[in-house]
Structures are given as C-alpha cells and as structure tokens.
Design a protein around this motif. Structure first.
Motif, PDB file in Angstrom:
ATOM      1  N   SER A  80     -11.822  -1.936  -9.053  1.00 35.06           N
ATOM      2  CA  SER A  80     -12.615  -1.748  -7.830  1.00 35.06           C
ATOM      3  C   SER A  80     -12.118  -2.601  -6.662  1.00 35.06           C
ATOM      4  N   MET A  81     -11.096  -3.421  -6.894  1.00 32.59           N
ATOM      5  CA  MET A  81     -10.601  -4.290  -5.824  1.00 32.59           C
ATOM      6  C   MET A  81     -10.127  -3.454  -4.639  1.00 32.59           C
ATOM      7  N   PRO A  82     -10.660  -3.679  -3.429  1.00 30.55           N
ATOM      8  CA  PRO A  82     -10.208  -2.925  -2.248  1.00 30.55           C
ATOM      9  C   PRO A  82      -8.837  -3.414  -1.781  1.00 30.55           C
ATOM     10  N   ILE A  83      -7.960  -2.480  -1.564  1.00 34.62           N
ATOM     11  CA  ILE A  83      -6.562  -2.788  -1.260  1.00 34.62           C
ATOM     12  C   ILE A  83      -6.149  -2.104   0.040  1.00 34.62           C
ATOM     13  N   ALA A  84      -5.259  -2.746   0.765  1.00 33.88           N
ATOM     14  CA  ALA A  84      -4.665  -2.125   1.955  1.00 33.88           C
ATOM     15  C   ALA A  84      -3.229  -2.598   2.085  1.00 33.88           C
ATOM     16  N   ALA A  85      -2.467  -1.870   2.855  1.00 37.77           N
ATOM     17  CA  ALA A  85      -1.116  -2.324   3.171  1.00 37.77           C
ATOM     18  C   ALA A  85      -1.198  -3.520   4.104  1.00 37.77           C
ATOM     19  N   HIS A  86      -0.284  -4.448   3.952  1.00 38.19           N
ATOM     20  CA  HIS A  86      -0.238  -5.599   4.846  1.00 38.19           C
ATOM     21  C   HIS A  86      -0.043  -5.096   6.284  1.00 38.19           C
ATOM     22  N   PRO A  87      -0.730  -5.694   7.270  1.00 34.33           N
ATOM     23  CA  PRO A  87      -0.603  -5.202   8.654  1.00 34.33           C
ATOM     24  C   PRO A  87       0.819  -5.247   9.210  1.00 34.33           C
ATOM     25  N   SER A  88       1.676  -6.028   8.598  1.00 38.63           N
ATOM     26  CA  SER A  88       3.061  -6.106   9.073  1.00 38.63           C
ATOM     27  C   SER A  88       3.988  -5.135   8.359  1.00 38.63           C
ATOM     28  N   ARG A 105      -5.806  -7.828  -0.029  1.00 35.75           N
ATOM     29  CA  ARG A 105      -7.169  -7.509  -0.458  1.00 35.75           C
ATOM     30  C   ARG A 105      -8.027  -7.479   0.788  1.00 35.75           C
ATOM     31  N   THR A 106      -8.781  -6.409   0.983  1.00 36.03           N
ATOM     32  CA  THR A 106      -9.469  -6.234   2.262  1.00 36.03           C
ATOM     33  C   THR A 106     -10.822  -6.924   2.328  1.00 36.03           C
ATOM     34  N   ARG A 107     -11.404  -7.295   1.209  1.00 37.41           N
ATOM     35  CA  ARG A 107     -12.666  -8.061   1.272  1.00 37.41           C
ATOM     36  C   ARG A 107     -12.918  -8.705  -0.080  1.00 37.41           C
ATOM     37  N   ALA A 158      -1.864 -11.950   7.894  1.00 36.63           N
ATOM     38  CA  ALA A 158      -2.816 -11.657   6.819  1.00 36.63           C
ATOM     39  C   ALA A 158      -2.304 -12.296   5.540  1.00 36.63           C
ATOM     40  N   VAL A 159      -3.223 -12.665   4.679  1.00 38.18           N
ATOM     41  CA  VAL A 159      -2.849 -13.273   3.395  1.00 38.18           C
ATOM     42  C   VAL A 159      -2.476 -12.162   2.423  1.00 38.18           C
ATOM     43  N   ALA A 160      -1.261 -12.180   1.958  1.00 37.35           N
ATOM     44  CA  ALA A 160      -0.792 -11.148   1.041  1.00 37.35           C
ATOM     45  C   ALA A 160      -1.391 -11.337  -0.344  1.00 37.35           C
ATOM     46  N   PRO A 180       4.800 -11.289   5.067  1.00 39.41           N
ATOM     47  CA  PRO A 180       3.629 -11.861   4.400  1.00 39.41           C
ATOM     48  C   PRO A 180       3.412 -13.330   4.755  1.00 39.41           C
ATOM     49  N   GLU A 181       4.490 -14.014   5.153  1.00 39.76           N
ATOM     50  CA  GLU A 181       4.365 -15.416   5.549  1.00 39.76           C
ATOM     51  C   GLU A 181       5.036 -15.590   6.909  1.00 39.76           C
ATOM     52  N   SER A 182       5.928 -16.554   7.042  1.00 43.01           N
ATOM     53  CA  SER A 182       6.496 -16.832   8.356  1.00 43.01           C
ATOM     54  C   SER A 182       7.718 -15.984   8.681  1.00 43.01           C
ATOM     55  N   GLU A 183       8.389 -15.456   7.672  1.00 45.08           N
ATOM     56  CA  GLU A 183       9.629 -14.722   7.914  1.00 45.08           C
ATOM     57  C   GLU A 183       9.498 -13.253   7.504  1.00 45.08           C
TER      58      GLU A 183
END
Length: 242
Positions: free
Chosen positions: A144-152, A240-242, A126-128, A182-185
């Motif tokens: 109003s920005m929808p936020i979530a924890a990164h899936p990792s 950001r979720t959407r 996912a793009v952090a 958030p990226e490759s590592e």
C-alpha cells in the motif's frame, strides 16, 4: 507617451524583427544613433544567447564541431520557439531542431539527454526512496506504500546509438536514458524497457508499490521481477509520497 508594458513590448519586437517595428515615441534623438544603439544591444543579446546554448549543450557542441554548432545555433535562435524563451530555457527546443537538420542522429539524441540533465538539475528536491525504507515493512504496508517518480526524473527514449561521450552507458544496451538528481548531483542511468515502463507507472497518480510489483510480475520471461524495481530505487528514481 507609451506605457511601460507597451514600451517594453515594442523594444523587444524591434530587437527581434528589425527597425521597421520601432515606435518613434520610444526614443528621442537622431534616428541613425537610435538604430546604432539598438543594433549594438541586439548583438549583445544575440551573443549572450549563443553562449547560453554552448553552455547548455557542451557535449553536443564537441560532437558536431565548433563551426557546425555555431552555424546551427545562429539559425535556431532566430526561430520563434527560441525567441519565446529566456536564456535559461533557450535550449528547450534545440534537440527537436537538430532532428530536422543533416546532423548525426546521435547528436540530436545527445542534445536531448543534455537538456534532460539540465531539467533534472533545476528540478525540485525530494528524498529518494531507498532499500532501507522497505526492510521493516510488513506485506500490507509494503503493497500500500504510495509511490511516485522523483521530481527530477527525466528520461529520453533512444532511437540511435549513444554518442561516444556516453559509451559506458551504451554497453548496457539501454532502452532509454534517465536523468535524475536524488541528491546533489545529476545521474545518468541506463534503463531497460521494463524499468522504463515501471517508472512511467510510478509517474501516474495514486501509484503504490503494489502496482509496481503487479506490473513487474506480469512481464513474460522475467526471471527476477523485483530487479527492475530495485534498479529504480538504487538510481534514486522513486519517492514515497506520504
């Protein structure tokens, strides 16, 4: 004749629980040769699962020592929670298992952090969220920005001093350790209690940046209420979720 599912189930049961479980219809030939072949196969599988544990917890293995780790691993892989997992996930319950034995509490905690690291490594991409994503937003859009924890994002609450392998993080007096990719590592990030609470809020459904800001400003005595959110953004722990 056994069906394929029944044959597979009986074969696995025999490997796990011994030759008394073997259905005579599963193999043809002398019983002693059948049992010898099954024993060799079981030993091969057992060795592979022990190696999988070693590869999953290299720092823990180094901390408690080769002999102790091997002894504990052999006991662990015979337990039901481990037997229910394939080699990729055989270590899932190992940190909990270590808590029940007379090993250093820091070792069990280190194993939990290594498992969190592995979970993050295999998590969805996912793009952090970055600080640059916030620059041109007006107040309404920001709140109003929808936020979530990164899936990792996977965190481990600390109950003991960190092992020497993570001594640089210990200097920050963390409340928990976050593993995130958030990226490759995968990164290991020290979090304070406030930062962990914000990440927990972001993990709930329908969270917005406004929710995070409201919680950040509620913390008594916090001199820089935005810093915990910026720390999570800098770690790549939010999306950001959407």
């Amino acid at each position: 004749m056994l069906s394929l599912p029944d044959a597979q189930t009986n074969f696995i049961d025999t490997l796990c629980d011994g030759p008394d479980c073997l259905n005579p219809a599963l193999f043809s030939g002398p019983a002693d040769r059948i049992l010898l072949g099954l024993k060799a196969h079981a030993n091969t599988i057992s060795h592979a699962r022990l190696v999988a544990l070693e590869d999953t917890f290299p720092l823990t293995r180094e901390l408690i020592g080769e002999a102790a780790f091997n002894e504990l691993s052999r006991e662990y892989i015979d337990m039901a929670p481990a037997r229910a997992k394939d080699s990729n996930r055989i270590g899932e319950h190992f940190p909990i298992f270590l808590h029940e034995f007379p090993v250093n509490e820091s070792a069990a905690q280190l194993a939990a952090i290594e498992w969190a690291w592995l979970e993050s490594y295999h998590a969805a991409d996912a793009v952090a969220l970055s600080a640059a994503d916030l620059i041109n937003l007006d107040e309404e859009a920001l709140l109003s920005m929808p936020i979530a924890a990164h899936p990792s994002a996977n965190s481990v609450l600390l109950s003991a001093p960190l092992a020497s392998a993570l001594e640089d993080l210990q200097k920050l007096h963390p409340h928990c350790i976050l593993a995130v990719r958030p990226e490759s590592e995968v990164r290991l990030v020290a979090l304070t209690a406030n930062q962990a609470a914000l990440l927990g809020l972001a993990s709930q459904e329908n969270c917005t940046m406004g929710n995070l800001l409201a919680l950040a400003f509620e913390v008594p005595g916090e001199q820089a209420p935005l810093e915990p959110i910026l720390h999570l953004i800098g770690a790549g722990a939010l999306i950001r979720t959407r």
